[in-house]
Enzyme design. Structure first.
Site, short mmCIF file in Angstrom:
data_model
loop_
_atom_site.label_atom_id
_atom_site.label_comp_id
_atom_site.label_asym_id
_atom_site.label_seq_id
_atom_site.Cartn_x
_atom_site.Cartn_y
_atom_site.Cartn_z
N PHE A 39 0.85 -1.19 0.00
CA PHE A 39 0.00 0.00 0.00
C PHE A 39 0.89 1.25 0.00
O PHE A 39 1.74 1.41 0.88
CB PHE A 39 -0.92 -0.01 1.22
CG PHE A 39 -1.87 -1.17 1.24
CD1 PHE A 39 -3.12 -1.08 0.64
CD2 PHE A 39 -1.50 -2.38 1.83
CE1 PHE A 39 -3.99 -2.16 0.64
CE2 PHE A 39 -2.36 -3.47 1.84
CZ PHE A 39 -3.61 -3.36 1.23
N VAL A 77 2.40 -1.80 4.46
CA VAL A 77 2.09 -0.38 4.32
C VAL A 77 3.41 0.39 4.27
O VAL A 77 4.27 0.21 5.13
CB VAL A 77 1.25 0.08 5.53
CG1 VAL A 77 0.90 1.56 5.42
CG2 VAL A 77 -0.02 -0.76 5.66
N CYS A 78 3.57 1.24 3.28
CA CYS A 78 4.82 2.00 3.14
C CYS A 78 5.01 2.94 4.32
O CYS A 78 4.14 3.77 4.62
CB CYS A 78 4.81 2.81 1.85
SG CYS A 78 6.17 3.99 1.77
N VAL A 79 6.14 2.85 4.98
CA VAL A 79 6.37 3.63 6.20
C VAL A 79 6.37 5.13 5.94
O VAL A 79 5.73 5.90 6.68
CB VAL A 79 7.66 3.18 6.93
CG1 VAL A 79 8.90 3.35 6.06
CG2 VAL A 79 7.83 3.92 8.25
N ALA A 82 2.90 6.28 5.09
CA ALA A 82 2.03 6.12 6.25
C ALA A 82 2.24 7.24 7.27
O ALA A 82 1.29 7.86 7.75
CB ALA A 82 2.27 4.77 6.91
#
Lengths: 119, 123, 98
Positions: A39, A77-79, A82
Protein backbone atom coordinates in the site's frame (compact mmCIF):
# COMPACT_ATOMS: atom_id res chain seq x y z
CA UNK A 1 1.55 -18.32 -9.92
CA UNK A 2 2.80 -15.68 -7.47
CA UNK A 3 1.22 -12.22 -7.75
CA UNK A 4 2.47 -8.98 -6.25
CA UNK A 5 -0.13 -6.23 -5.88
CA UNK A 6 0.37 -2.48 -5.53
CA UNK A 7 -2.47 -0.28 -4.26
CA UNK A 8 -1.96 3.46 -4.76
CA UNK A 9 -5.31 4.94 -3.74
CA UNK A 10 -7.29 5.25 -0.54
CA UNK A 11 -10.50 3.39 0.33
CA UNK A 12 -13.94 4.92 -0.34
CA UNK A 13 -12.36 7.65 -2.49
CA UNK A 14 -11.29 5.55 -5.46
CA UNK A 15 -12.24 2.12 -6.80
CA UNK A 16 -8.58 1.00 -6.97
CA UNK A 17 -8.64 -0.68 -3.54
CA UNK A 18 -11.88 -2.51 -4.34
CA UNK A 19 -10.56 -3.72 -7.70
CA UNK A 20 -7.33 -4.88 -6.06
CA UNK A 21 -9.23 -6.77 -3.37
CA UNK A 22 -11.57 -8.48 -5.86
CA UNK A 23 -8.56 -9.39 -8.02
CA UNK A 24 -6.81 -10.96 -5.00
CA UNK A 25 -9.92 -12.90 -4.03
CA UNK A 26 -10.34 -14.26 -7.56
CA UNK A 27 -6.64 -15.15 -7.81
CA UNK A 28 -6.71 -17.05 -4.51
CA UNK A 29 -9.88 -18.87 -5.59
CA UNK A 30 -7.99 -20.05 -8.67
CA UNK A 31 -5.19 -21.44 -6.52
CA UNK A 32 -2.69 -18.65 -7.15
CA UNK A 33 -0.58 -17.11 -4.42
CA UNK A 34 -0.69 -13.43 -3.44
CA UNK A 35 2.92 -12.79 -2.56
CA UNK A 36 2.23 -9.39 -1.04
CA UNK A 37 -0.11 -6.43 -1.24
CA UNK A 38 1.84 -3.20 -0.93
CA UNK A 39 0.00 0.00 0.00
CA UNK A 40 1.53 3.26 -1.18
CA UNK A 41 0.47 6.91 -1.59
CA UNK A 42 -3.08 7.33 -0.18
CA UNK A 43 -3.34 3.54 -0.43
CA UNK A 44 -1.92 3.42 3.11
CA UNK A 45 -5.34 4.55 4.37
CA UNK A 46 -6.61 1.03 3.60
CA UNK A 47 -4.89 -0.04 6.83
CA UNK A 48 -6.45 2.19 9.50
CA UNK A 49 -8.28 0.22 12.17
CA UNK A 50 -10.11 3.43 13.11
CA UNK A 51 -12.14 3.15 9.89
CA UNK A 52 -15.87 2.87 10.59
CA UNK A 53 -18.01 2.78 7.46
CA UNK A 54 -21.83 2.92 7.71
CA UNK A 55 -23.39 -0.52 8.26
CA UNK A 56 -24.78 -0.79 4.73
CA UNK A 57 -21.35 -0.20 3.17
CA UNK A 58 -18.50 -2.65 2.68
CA UNK A 59 -15.73 -2.57 5.28
CA UNK A 60 -12.64 -2.22 3.11
CA UNK A 61 -10.15 -2.46 5.97
CA UNK A 62 -11.78 -5.50 7.60
CA UNK A 63 -11.94 -7.19 4.20
CA UNK A 64 -8.15 -6.89 3.83
CA UNK A 65 -7.59 -8.11 7.39
CA UNK A 66 -9.72 -11.17 6.67
CA UNK A 67 -7.73 -11.89 3.52
CA UNK A 68 -4.57 -11.85 5.62
CA UNK A 69 -6.11 -14.09 8.31
CA UNK A 70 -7.62 -16.61 5.88
CA UNK A 71 -4.84 -16.83 3.31
CA UNK A 72 -1.73 -15.46 5.02
CA UNK A 73 -1.49 -12.59 2.56
CA UNK A 74 1.32 -10.20 3.52
CA UNK A 75 -0.19 -6.69 3.76
CA UNK A 76 2.60 -4.10 3.80
CA UNK A 77 2.09 -0.38 4.32
CA UNK A 78 4.82 2.00 3.14
CA UNK A 79 6.37 3.63 6.20
CA UNK A 80 7.11 7.03 4.64
CA UNK A 81 3.68 7.34 3.03
CA UNK A 82 2.03 6.12 6.25
CA UNK A 83 3.78 8.55 8.58
CA UNK A 84 2.91 11.43 6.25
CA UNK A 85 -0.76 10.48 6.60
CA UNK A 86 -0.96 9.66 10.30
CA UNK A 87 -0.89 5.88 9.99
CA UNK A 88 1.18 4.29 12.77
CA UNK A 89 1.49 0.92 14.47
CA UNK A 90 -1.05 1.98 17.11
CA UNK A 91 -3.87 2.47 14.57
CA UNK A 92 -2.95 -0.35 12.21
CA UNK A 93 -5.66 -2.94 11.53
CA UNK A 94 -4.90 -6.68 12.09
CA UNK A 95 -2.86 -8.36 9.37
CA UNK A 96 -1.08 -5.19 8.23
CA UNK A 97 2.54 -4.29 8.93
CA UNK A 98 4.49 -1.11 8.27
CA UNK A 99 7.74 -1.42 6.36
CA UNK A 100 9.94 0.24 3.75
CA UNK A 101 9.71 0.67 0.00
CA UNK A 102 12.23 -2.13 -0.36
CA UNK A 103 9.31 -4.50 0.28
CA UNK A 104 7.61 -3.20 -2.87
CA UNK A 105 10.73 -3.60 -4.97
CA UNK A 106 11.29 -7.08 -3.58
CA UNK A 107 7.72 -7.99 -4.50
CA UNK A 108 8.04 -6.43 -7.98
CA UNK A 109 11.12 -8.46 -8.81
CA UNK A 110 10.32 -11.55 -6.75
CA UNK A 111 6.72 -12.21 -7.83
CA UNK A 112 5.79 -13.69 -11.21
CA UNK A 113 3.56 -10.67 -11.94
CA UNK A 114 3.06 -7.26 -10.41
CA UNK A 115 -0.38 -5.72 -10.87
CA UNK A 116 -0.78 -2.02 -10.11
CA UNK A 117 -4.10 -0.52 -9.00
CA UNK A 118 -4.29 3.25 -8.80
CA UNK A 119 -5.71 6.46 -10.19
CA UNK B 1 12.40 -16.00 -9.15
CA UNK B 2 15.80 -16.96 -7.77
CA UNK B 3 17.81 -14.62 -5.56
CA UNK B 4 20.25 -12.43 -7.40
CA UNK B 5 18.38 -12.52 -10.70
CA UNK B 6 18.52 -9.24 -12.57
CA UNK B 7 15.20 -8.15 -13.99
CA UNK B 8 14.36 -5.33 -16.35
CA UNK B 9 12.28 -2.87 -14.39
CA UNK B 10 10.72 0.16 -16.05
CA UNK B 11 9.11 3.07 -14.25
CA UNK B 12 6.44 4.74 -16.34
CA UNK B 13 5.82 8.37 -15.42
CA UNK B 14 2.69 9.95 -16.85
CA UNK B 15 1.92 12.68 -14.29
CA UNK B 16 3.12 16.23 -13.92
CA UNK B 17 4.90 17.16 -10.67
CA UNK B 18 3.34 19.01 -7.65
CA UNK B 19 -0.34 18.76 -8.68
CA UNK B 20 -0.30 15.24 -7.25
CA UNK B 21 2.25 13.27 -5.24
CA UNK B 22 2.83 10.50 -7.80
CA UNK B 23 5.96 11.92 -9.45
CA UNK B 24 7.76 12.40 -6.14
CA UNK B 25 6.78 9.06 -4.65
CA UNK B 26 7.67 7.28 -7.90
CA UNK B 27 11.14 8.79 -7.72
CA UNK B 28 11.47 7.50 -4.16
CA UNK B 29 10.83 3.96 -5.40
CA UNK B 30 13.36 4.43 -8.21
CA UNK B 31 16.05 5.35 -5.67
CA UNK B 32 15.26 2.29 -3.52
CA UNK B 33 15.29 0.03 -6.58
CA UNK B 34 18.83 1.18 -7.35
CA UNK B 35 19.97 -0.70 -4.24
CA UNK B 36 18.56 -3.96 -5.64
CA UNK B 37 20.95 -4.10 -8.58
CA UNK B 38 18.28 -4.36 -11.25
CA UNK B 39 18.24 -3.18 -14.85
CA UNK B 40 16.27 0.02 -14.23
CA UNK B 41 14.88 2.42 -16.80
CA UNK B 42 12.52 5.39 -16.61
CA UNK B 43 10.00 6.38 -19.26
CA UNK B 44 8.42 9.84 -19.34
CA UNK B 45 5.18 9.92 -21.27
CA UNK B 46 2.54 12.60 -21.75
CA UNK B 47 2.50 15.08 -18.85
CA UNK B 48 5.26 13.04 -17.21
CA UNK B 49 7.79 15.00 -19.25
CA UNK B 50 6.99 18.08 -17.10
CA UNK B 51 8.82 16.36 -14.24
CA UNK B 52 12.07 17.02 -16.08
CA UNK B 53 11.47 20.69 -16.97
CA UNK B 54 14.37 22.97 -16.09
CA UNK B 55 13.91 25.98 -13.84
CA UNK B 56 11.43 24.65 -11.31
CA UNK B 57 11.08 27.14 -8.40
CA UNK B 58 8.86 25.74 -5.70
CA UNK B 59 9.42 28.25 -2.88
CA UNK B 60 6.12 29.97 -3.60
CA UNK B 61 4.10 26.78 -3.12
CA UNK B 62 6.12 25.76 -0.04
CA UNK B 63 6.89 22.34 -1.47
CA UNK B 64 10.26 20.66 -1.95
CA UNK B 65 11.70 20.94 -5.47
CA UNK B 66 12.69 17.37 -6.29
CA UNK B 67 13.79 17.95 -9.88
CA UNK B 68 17.54 18.01 -8.96
CA UNK B 69 17.16 14.36 -7.94
CA UNK B 70 16.86 13.34 -11.60
CA UNK B 71 20.40 14.62 -12.11
CA UNK B 72 21.58 12.47 -9.20
CA UNK B 73 20.25 9.25 -10.74
CA UNK B 74 23.47 8.76 -12.70
CA UNK B 75 25.28 8.33 -9.38
CA UNK B 76 22.99 5.38 -8.69
CA UNK B 77 23.81 3.82 -12.07
CA UNK B 78 20.38 4.69 -13.40
CA UNK B 79 21.15 6.08 -16.81
CA UNK B 80 18.33 4.87 -19.03
CA UNK B 81 15.92 7.76 -19.24
CA UNK B 82 13.50 7.70 -22.16
CA UNK B 83 11.20 10.51 -23.20
CA UNK B 84 8.31 10.30 -25.63
CA UNK B 85 8.99 12.49 -28.65
CA UNK B 86 5.31 13.28 -29.24
CA UNK B 87 4.88 14.36 -25.61
CA UNK B 88 7.70 16.90 -25.91
CA UNK B 89 6.32 18.29 -29.17
CA UNK B 90 2.78 18.61 -27.80
CA UNK B 91 4.10 20.66 -24.90
CA UNK B 92 6.46 22.93 -26.85
CA UNK B 93 9.49 21.34 -25.19
CA UNK B 94 12.91 20.46 -26.59
CA UNK B 95 15.54 18.17 -24.99
CA UNK B 96 17.46 21.32 -23.97
CA UNK B 97 14.55 22.27 -21.72
CA UNK B 98 15.13 19.20 -19.54
CA UNK B 99 17.30 18.92 -16.41
CA UNK B 100 19.00 15.71 -17.59
CA UNK B 101 20.23 14.06 -20.77
CA UNK B 102 17.56 11.73 -22.09
CA UNK B 103 16.93 9.49 -25.06
CA UNK B 104 14.02 10.84 -27.07
CA UNK B 105 12.00 8.11 -28.80
CA UNK B 106 8.90 8.07 -30.99
CA UNK B 107 5.88 6.72 -29.06
CA UNK B 108 5.78 3.33 -30.75
CA UNK B 109 9.52 2.72 -30.21
CA UNK B 110 8.99 3.45 -26.54
CA UNK B 111 6.19 0.89 -26.66
CA UNK B 112 8.57 -1.68 -28.13
CA UNK B 113 10.98 -0.99 -25.27
CA UNK B 114 8.16 -1.62 -22.79
CA UNK B 115 7.48 -4.96 -24.44
CA UNK B 116 10.99 -6.05 -23.46
CA UNK B 117 10.56 -5.37 -19.73
CA UNK B 118 10.04 -7.92 -16.96
CA UNK B 119 8.26 -5.52 -14.62
CA UNK B 120 6.51 -2.22 -15.22
CA UNK B 121 5.76 0.11 -12.32
CA UNK B 122 3.35 2.94 -12.90
CA UNK B 123 2.11 5.50 -10.41
CA UNK C 1 1.73 -7.48 -22.94
CA UNK C 2 -1.50 -6.85 -21.05
CA UNK C 3 -2.46 -3.17 -20.99
CA UNK C 4 -4.94 -2.13 -18.31
CA UNK C 5 -6.85 1.15 -18.66
CA UNK C 6 -9.08 2.36 -15.82
CA UNK C 7 -9.98 5.91 -16.89
CA UNK C 8 -12.84 7.33 -18.90
CA UNK C 9 -11.46 8.17 -22.34
CA UNK C 10 -13.59 11.33 -22.35
CA UNK C 11 -11.95 12.75 -19.25
CA UNK C 12 -8.39 11.49 -19.20
CA UNK C 13 -5.66 10.66 -21.69
CA UNK C 14 -4.79 7.17 -20.41
CA UNK C 15 -6.43 5.28 -23.29
CA UNK C 16 -4.99 7.64 -25.90
CA UNK C 17 -1.51 7.26 -24.41
CA UNK C 18 -1.85 3.49 -24.37
CA UNK C 19 -3.03 3.34 -28.00
CA UNK C 20 -0.32 5.78 -29.11
CA UNK C 21 2.56 3.96 -27.41
CA UNK C 22 1.73 0.27 -26.96
CA UNK C 23 2.70 -1.97 -29.86
CA UNK C 24 -0.20 -4.37 -29.30
CA UNK C 25 -1.21 -7.31 -27.15
CA UNK C 26 -4.33 -7.30 -25.01
CA UNK C 27 -6.20 -4.23 -23.80
CA UNK C 28 -8.32 -4.67 -20.68
CA UNK C 29 -10.76 -1.90 -19.75
CA UNK C 30 -11.70 -1.72 -16.05
CA UNK C 31 -13.37 0.79 -13.68
CA UNK C 32 -14.20 4.02 -15.59
CA UNK C 33 -12.17 2.68 -18.51
CA UNK C 34 -15.11 0.49 -19.54
CA UNK C 35 -16.98 3.46 -21.03
CA UNK C 36 -14.63 3.27 -24.01
CA UNK C 37 -16.13 -0.12 -24.92
CA UNK C 38 -19.61 1.24 -25.67
CA UNK C 39 -21.20 1.05 -29.10
CA UNK C 40 -22.85 3.98 -30.80
CA UNK C 41 -20.53 6.67 -29.50
CA UNK C 42 -18.08 8.86 -31.45
CA UNK C 43 -15.28 7.06 -29.61
CA UNK C 44 -16.25 3.69 -31.06
CA UNK C 45 -14.12 4.12 -34.19
CA UNK C 46 -11.01 4.63 -32.06
CA UNK C 47 -11.42 1.33 -30.29
CA UNK C 48 -12.45 -0.37 -33.52
CA UNK C 49 -9.11 0.74 -35.05
CA UNK C 50 -7.29 -0.51 -31.97
CA UNK C 51 -8.76 -3.97 -32.51
CA UNK C 52 -6.38 -4.41 -35.43
CA UNK C 53 -3.51 -4.46 -32.91
CA UNK C 54 -5.16 -5.47 -29.66
CA UNK C 55 -7.48 -8.10 -28.35
CA UNK C 56 -9.90 -5.89 -26.41
CA UNK C 57 -11.54 -7.03 -23.16
CA UNK C 58 -13.70 -5.26 -20.59
CA UNK C 59 -14.47 -6.14 -16.98
CA UNK C 60 -18.15 -7.16 -16.89
CA UNK C 61 -18.79 -6.27 -13.21
CA UNK C 62 -17.64 -2.70 -13.94
CA UNK C 63 -19.94 -2.46 -16.98
CA UNK C 64 -22.86 -3.84 -14.97
CA UNK C 65 -22.24 -1.48 -12.06
CA UNK C 66 -22.43 1.46 -14.46
CA UNK C 67 -25.61 0.29 -16.18
CA UNK C 68 -23.98 -0.13 -19.58
CA UNK C 69 -23.45 -3.89 -19.91
CA UNK C 70 -26.02 -4.03 -22.73
CA UNK C 71 -24.23 -1.39 -24.83
CA UNK C 72 -20.87 -3.04 -25.37
CA UNK C 73 -19.61 -2.93 -28.95
CA UNK C 74 -19.12 -6.11 -30.90
CA UNK C 75 -15.67 -7.64 -30.67
CA UNK C 76 -15.06 -6.73 -27.02
CA UNK C 77 -14.62 -9.83 -24.86
CA UNK C 78 -16.22 -9.63 -21.42
CA UNK C 79 -14.36 -11.05 -18.42
CA UNK C 80 -15.07 -11.31 -14.70
CA UNK C 81 -12.40 -10.95 -11.99
CA UNK C 82 -11.36 -14.56 -12.56
CA UNK C 83 -10.91 -13.73 -16.25
CA UNK C 84 -8.87 -10.67 -15.22
CA UNK C 85 -6.59 -13.00 -13.22
CA UNK C 86 -6.29 -15.36 -16.21
CA UNK C 87 -5.30 -12.45 -18.48
CA UNK C 88 -2.56 -11.34 -16.08
CA UNK C 89 -1.31 -14.92 -15.75
CA UNK C 90 -1.26 -15.57 -19.50
CA UNK C 91 0.75 -12.44 -20.40
CA UNK C 92 4.40 -12.21 -19.30
CA UNK C 93 3.96 -8.57 -18.22
CA UNK C 94 1.16 -6.16 -17.51
CA UNK C 95 1.03 -2.42 -17.41
CA UNK C 96 -1.56 -0.23 -15.75
CA UNK C 97 -1.94 3.05 -17.64
CA UNK C 98 -2.58 5.18 -14.56
Amino acid sequence: MKFGILVNEGPYQHQAGDSAYLFCKAALAKGHEIHRVFFYHDGVNNSSRLTEPPQDDRNVVARWSKLAADHGVDLVVCVAAALRRGIKDENLAPGFRISGLGQLVESAIGADRLVVFGD
Amino acid sequence: MAEGTTRKVMFVNRTAPYGTVYALESLEVVLITAAFDQDVSLAFIGDGVWQLKKGQQTKGIETKNFSPTYRALEGYDIEKLYVEREALAERGLAPEDLVVDVTVLPARELGALMDGQDVILSF
Amino acid sequence: MLHIVNKSHLERSALDACLRIATGGTLLLIEDGVYAALAGTPGEAKLRDAMARFKVCALAPDLEARGVADRVMEGVALVDYGGFVDLVASHPTCQSWL
